[in-house]
Design a protein around this motif. Structure first.
Motif, PDB file in Angstrom:
ATOM      1  N   LEU A  52      45.682   2.465   8.980  1.00 55.42           N
ATOM      2  CA  LEU A  52      45.285   1.894   7.689  1.00 55.42           C
ATOM      3  C   LEU A  52      45.604   0.408   7.534  1.00 55.42           C
ATOM      4  O   LEU A  52      45.166  -0.210   6.559  1.00 55.42           O
ATOM      5  CB  LEU A  52      45.985   2.661   6.550  1.00 55.42           C
ATOM      6  N   HIS A  53      46.343  -0.189   8.480  1.00 60.03           N
ATOM      7  CA  HIS A  53      46.912  -1.512   8.174  1.00 60.03           C
ATOM      8  C   HIS A  53      45.847  -2.581   7.879  1.00 60.03           C
ATOM      9  O   HIS A  53      46.088  -3.480   7.089  1.00 60.03           O
ATOM     10  CB  HIS A  53      47.905  -1.971   9.264  1.00 60.03           C
ATOM     11  N   ASP A  54      44.667  -2.433   8.509  1.00 58.71           N
ATOM     12  CA  ASP A  54      43.581  -3.400   8.237  1.00 58.71           C
ATOM     13  C   ASP A  54      42.383  -2.702   7.582  1.00 58.71           C
ATOM     14  O   ASP A  54      41.256  -3.182   7.695  1.00 58.71           O
ATOM     15  CB  ASP A  54      43.124  -4.062   9.545  1.00 58.71           C
ATOM     16  N   PHE A  55      42.619  -1.598   6.913  1.00 56.40           N
ATOM     17  CA  PHE A  55      41.485  -0.785   6.419  1.00 56.40           C
ATOM     18  C   PHE A  55      40.592  -1.575   5.466  1.00 56.40           C
ATOM     19  O   PHE A  55      39.403  -1.312   5.350  1.00 56.40           O
ATOM     20  CB  PHE A  55      41.995   0.493   5.717  1.00 56.40           C
ATOM     21  N   GLN A  65      42.925 -12.029  -0.183  1.00 56.52           N
ATOM     22  CA  GLN A  65      42.690 -10.637  -0.609  1.00 56.52           C
ATOM     23  C   GLN A  65      43.344  -9.601   0.308  1.00 56.52           C
ATOM     24  O   GLN A  65      43.833  -8.583  -0.155  1.00 56.52           O
ATOM     25  CB  GLN A  65      41.181 -10.359  -0.638  1.00 56.52           C
ATOM     26  N   HIS A  66      43.279  -9.879   1.636  1.00 54.90           N
ATOM     27  CA  HIS A  66      43.814  -8.912   2.602  1.00 54.90           C
ATOM     28  C   HIS A  66      45.265  -9.218   2.911  1.00 54.90           C
ATOM     29  O   HIS A  66      45.571 -10.367   3.212  1.00 54.90           O
ATOM     30  CB  HIS A  66      42.996  -8.932   3.899  1.00 54.90           C
ATOM     31  N   PRO A  67      46.114  -8.211   2.894  1.00 58.36           N
ATOM     32  CA  PRO A  67      45.870  -6.806   2.541  1.00 58.36           C
ATOM     33  C   PRO A  67      46.266  -6.474   1.098  1.00 58.36           C
ATOM     34  O   PRO A  67      46.212  -5.317   0.717  1.00 58.36           O
ATOM     35  CB  PRO A  67      46.790  -6.059   3.522  1.00 58.36           C
ATOM     36  N   SER A  89      53.448  -5.258   4.609  1.00 56.46           N
ATOM     37  CA  SER A  89      54.423  -6.090   5.330  1.00 56.46           C
ATOM     38  C   SER A  89      53.891  -6.651   6.643  1.00 56.46           C
ATOM     39  O   SER A  89      54.509  -7.529   7.241  1.00 56.46           O
ATOM     40  CB  SER A  89      55.698  -5.294   5.602  1.00 56.46           C
ATOM     41  N   HIS A  90      52.742  -6.153   7.124  1.00 52.06           N
ATOM     42  CA  HIS A  90      52.243  -6.700   8.398  1.00 52.06           C
ATOM     43  C   HIS A  90      51.715  -8.120   8.219  1.00 52.06           C
ATOM     44  O   HIS A  90      51.575  -8.856   9.190  1.00 52.06           O
ATOM     45  CB  HIS A  90      51.200  -5.781   9.043  1.00 52.06           C
ATOM     46  N   ALA A  91      51.437  -8.493   6.974  1.00 51.74           N
ATOM     47  CA  ALA A  91      50.805  -9.789   6.719  1.00 51.74           C
ATOM     48  C   ALA A  91      51.863 -10.877   6.608  1.00 51.74           C
ATOM     49  O   ALA A  91      52.730 -10.829   5.741  1.00 51.74           O
ATOM     50  CB  ALA A  91      49.995  -9.716   5.432  1.00 51.74           C
TER      51      ALA A  91
HETATM   52 FE   LIG Z   1      45.799  -7.581   8.873  1.00 53.17          FE
END
Ligand SMILES: [Fe+2]
Ligand SMILES: [Fe+2]
Length: 191
Positions: A52-55, A65-67, A89-91
């Motif tokens: 889901l991390h880049d869904f 906007q992302h994520p 948190s990946h961003a």
């Molecule tokens: Fe991403």
């Protein structure tokens, strides 16, 4: 909700058509699951998060906007806060603490999975026999897979406390079983 891989795949494919984005999700899932198994963590939960991390990237293709605008959609669908927070948190630009093994692993696997995938795509034997040293050599060529942030690759390995060589070898091993889904040739096909 105890989300399953099926839930996550359903959510992902509802918002994402691009084959390369789906392959990216699968690659990060495989790497993240590899580490979940190794660490004795909840593999399904970690896999769901990675899928889901880049869904929302296709509907939110910019960093304003992302994520972050995807998160309310995940909450609406009933994904647990642990998953939503790890996705956020990946961003890098959100500057959130990576204070759980899941968050650290997701970050460590995101860019490197994409990079190893790119290395495999230009080899006649795909990932077979791909050595960390040749991945590291390619990391030093800025024009190769230029979209991959090198600094995040290096920071990721450090964050999970592994030497870069070991982390690369793990990701290669994690991606090998899903070579076909990633559009990679296998050694046997090339022979
Ligand atoms: Fe991403
Ligand atoms: Fe990603």
């Amino acid at each position: 909700m105890q989300p399953t891989r099926e839930n996550a795949w359903e959510t992902l494919t509802r918002y994402t058509q691009s084959e390369s984005l789906l392959r990216h999700a699968l690659a990060v899932e495989a790497s993240t699951r590899f580490y979940a198994r190794r660490l004795g963590e909840d593999e399904e939960r970690w896999g769901v998060t990675a899928l889901l991390h880049d869904f929302d990237y296709e509907i939110h293709p910019t960093l304003d906007q992302h994520p972050q605008e995807g998160a309310p959609i995940l909450r609406e669908e009933g994904y647990p806060e642990e998953v939503v927070e790890a996705v956020l948190s990946h961003a890098e630009h959100l500057d959130m603490p990576r204070d759980t093994p899941l968050k650290r692993t997701l970050f460590a696997c995101d860019e490197l999975s994409g990079f190893v995938h790119a290395c495999g795509l230009v080899r006649p034997t795909g990932l077979e026999g791909l050595e960390p040293k040749s991945v590291k050599k390619k990391l030093k060529q800025p024009s190769f897979a230029a979209g991959v942030h090198r600094d995040e690759v290096y920071a990721g390995a450090e964050l999970i406390g592994l030497a870069l060589d070991e982390h690369i070898a793990n990701v290669v091993a994690a991606l090998q079983p899903i070579s076909e889904q990633l559009g990679l040739r296998r050694g046997a096909d090339a022979a």
